[in-house]
Write an enzyme that holds these catalytic residues in place. Structure first.
Site: not given
Ligand code: NAD
Length: 237
Positions: A133, A146
């Protein structure tokens, strides 16, 4: 060569939603055979294999990886995208919340990387991308656990890149800025017009834009390892 062995196999954790789902779809469209792991696997997935597992559970991840290898063949690429998010002032973060954040974001990457690396090393090549992130780089108010877990993932990525580079395995991180996925609640401050107005791009990133950066690292960026690419609409410059 059989269809099973002629296609490259990718494993995407967190493939059930958002960025992971977009990465899985993009790789599938590009001809990869894609398997997914998710805590809540979507029933209507178009992936070759979608498995339920908690990435914080090393045994469950090992079992899932063995099944992917048995059914689809050796894994050429791992994308570690599973994760959750919370805004909590540092003094209010409980021990359990700290531990869970580290076990999912750092532990999930450790568990999945350690499960796929032996076969990658044996075959002399592979590629791993961890979704970190921009908060790992810039920090964030009310996001200490986080940001710390995402920062630790970058340290791990760079160490794995150093340790496995000579054995043909590249390891990189993608550190997105705020991206339009279910991770950001409808009332999230990252969606507020006042915040978006401060961004050079004036908008959230899209999951398919993050997926394109991941795909570049897997398919074209063969000169990149130990690298952190941060597509973040200018949030951290
Ligand atoms: P999201 O909530 O849409 O998807 C996350 C997925 O991970 C979900 O399907 C959830 O069920 C799964 N998940 C969560 N914990 C888990 C676990 N312990 N074991 C297996 N599966 C698990 O979120 P996203 O935005 O697509 O996030 C994806 C990645 O990107 C994450 O690591 C998040 O931290 C990172 N991220 C997101 C953003 C943002 O703004 N959306 C920004 C920077 C980084």
């Amino acid at each position: 060569m059989s269809a099973r062995t002629s296609r490259r196999v990718a494993l995407v954790t967190g493939a059930g939603s958002g960025i992971g789902a977009s990465i899985a779809a993009g790789l599938g469209a590009a001809g990869w055979t894609v398997a997914g792991i998710d805590l809540h696997p979507a029933p209507d997935t178009a992936l070759a294999l979608m498995l339920a597992a908690d990435v914080a559970d090393a045994d469950a991840v090992r079992t899932a990886v063995s099944r992917v290898e048995a059914e689809l063949g050796p894994i050429d690429a791992l994308v570690s995208a599973a994760g959750h998010y919370a805004i909590t002032p540092v003094a209010e973060i409980t021990h359990e919340q700290w531990t869970r954040m580290l076990r999912v974001h750092l532990g999930g990457l450790v568990n999945s990387a350690r499960a796929v690396l032996p076969s990658m090393v044996e075959r002399g090549g592979g590629s791993i991308v961890a979704i970190s992130s921009e908060l790992a780089i810039g920090g964030g108010e009310g996001e200490a656990h986080y940001a710390a877990a995402k920062g630790a993932a970058i340290g791990l990525v760079r160490s794995l890149a150093a340790e496995f580079g000579s054995r043909g395995v590249r390891v990189n991180a993608v550190a997105p800025g705020p991206t339009d996925t279910p991770l950001l609640a409808a009332d999230s401050p990252w969606r507020a017009p006042e915040y978006l107005a401060t961004l050079p791009a004036r908008r959230l990133g899209r999951p398919d834009e993050v997926a394109a950066v991941v795909q570049f690292l897997l398919e074209e960026g063969t000169f990149c390892t130990g690298e952190v690419l941060s597509p973040n609409c200018g949030a951290v410059i």
